[in-house]
Design a protein around this motif. Structure first.
Motif, short mmCIF file in Angstrom:
data_model
loop_
_atom_site.label_atom_id
_atom_site.label_comp_id
_atom_site.label_asym_id
_atom_site.label_seq_id
_atom_site.Cartn_x
_atom_site.Cartn_y
_atom_site.Cartn_z
N LEU A 1 -56.41 68.20 8.90
CA LEU A 1 -55.32 67.34 8.44
C LEU A 1 -55.44 65.95 9.07
O LEU A 1 -55.98 65.81 10.17
CB LEU A 1 -53.96 67.95 8.79
CG LEU A 1 -53.66 69.32 8.18
CD1 LEU A 1 -52.35 69.85 8.76
CD2 LEU A 1 -53.59 69.25 6.66
N CYS A 2 -54.91 64.93 8.38
CA CYS A 2 -54.93 63.59 8.93
C CYS A 2 -53.88 63.47 10.03
O CYS A 2 -52.69 63.71 9.80
CB CYS A 2 -54.65 62.56 7.84
SG CYS A 2 -54.64 60.84 8.44
N ALA A 3 -54.31 63.11 11.22
CA ALA A 3 -53.39 63.00 12.35
C ALA A 3 -52.47 61.79 12.21
O ALA A 3 -51.45 61.71 12.90
CB ALA A 3 -54.19 62.89 13.66
N LEU A 4 -52.83 60.85 11.35
CA LEU A 4 -52.02 59.65 11.13
C LEU A 4 -51.66 59.55 9.65
O LEU A 4 -51.81 58.49 9.03
CB LEU A 4 -52.77 58.39 11.58
CG LEU A 4 -52.31 57.77 12.91
CD1 LEU A 4 -52.54 58.74 14.07
CD2 LEU A 4 -53.06 56.48 13.17
N TYR A 5 -51.20 60.65 9.07
CA TYR A 5 -50.99 60.72 7.62
C TYR A 5 -50.12 59.58 7.10
O TYR A 5 -50.44 58.96 6.08
CB TYR A 5 -50.36 62.06 7.27
CG TYR A 5 -50.31 62.34 5.78
CD1 TYR A 5 -51.44 62.79 5.11
CD2 TYR A 5 -49.14 62.15 5.07
CE1 TYR A 5 -51.41 63.05 3.75
CE2 TYR A 5 -49.09 62.41 3.70
CZ TYR A 5 -50.23 62.85 3.05
OH TYR A 5 -50.18 63.09 1.70
N ASP A 6 -49.04 59.27 7.78
CA ASP A 6 -48.14 58.20 7.31
C ASP A 6 -48.74 56.81 7.46
O ASP A 6 -48.25 55.86 6.86
CB ASP A 6 -46.80 58.26 8.06
CG ASP A 6 -45.98 59.48 7.69
OD1 ASP A 6 -46.23 60.05 6.61
OD2 ASP A 6 -45.11 59.88 8.48
#
Length: 208
Positions: free
Chosen positions: A106-111
């Motif tokens: 998963l993207c750790a900085l999704y936002d």
């Protein structure tokens, strides 16, 4: 050199651009019945370079908000990414390495993920300043869906990126004091933006 910070109003504007991009993506994906579920590919290992100081600064807003342990892991992965990508590029090949922000799939900085990360996948169009219309077919899975559902790929729904890219260009110009043309052009991977630290005003500009 002085660090480039996004003032709150520009940070909010960029967040809104990102939100509108997500809405457009979701609408086109819904219409062509495109989903990433079960896809054997992973877009996070695609070779992307990014081109704005504003997104670079916004990325660092997100990095500053994570805990120290996660930040350390991201930094180590980014350093390794830069080292390996240089070796691959030196061989005349295109790197295919996992993004350093990918944490357990998963993207750790999704936002705070970049605009191109949000656009990738679906058919899209863009009108260049000279009036030329460009069309992007989307990822391989999207192209397979379009080929089955439409006689001509141009009949498939596509998201027009132009309005949002114009907003991003205007935001970038405002951030750089309407002197965007005087700054060195940005052409960096996310890993390079992480390793090099937050964006900074060139020394020649600081002295003015």
């Amino acid at each position: 050199m002085k660090e480039i910070f996004l003032p709150p109003e520009l940070s909010s504007e960029l967040a809104d651009i990102y939100a509108k991009m997500q809405e457009g993506y979701d609408e086109v994906a819904r219409r062509i019945t495109m989903t990433c579920t079960g896809c054997p590919d992973n877009c996070c290992d695609s070779w992307f370079q990014h081109h704005t100081y504003s997104e670079w600064a916004y990325l660092w807003e997100g990095l500053r908000a994570v805990d120290d342990d996660l930040l350390e892991r991201i930094l180590k992965r980014a350093e390794e990414y830069v080292r390996e990508s240089k070796k691959i590029l030196a061989r005349g090949e295109r790197p295919q390495l996992m993004c350093p922000l990918n944490e357990n799939g998963l993207c750790a900085l999704y936002d705070h993920r970049m605009l191109i990360c949000r656009m990738h996948g679906i058919p899209a169009t863009m009108t260049r300043p000279d009036g030329q219309l460009l069309r992007f077919p989307g990822c391989f899975r999207c192209q397979e869906i379009v080929e089955k559902r439409y006689e001509d790929e141009n009949e498939a729904p596509a998201m027009d990126r132009t309005p949002l890219l114009r907003r991003l260009a205007a935001l970038e110009n405002e951030l750089l004091g309407n002197r965007r043309h005087l700054y060195p052009r940005v052409k960096k991977t996310i890993a390079e933006m992480i390793v090099e630290g937050p964006p900074r005003i060139p020394k020649s500009h600081c002295e003015k």
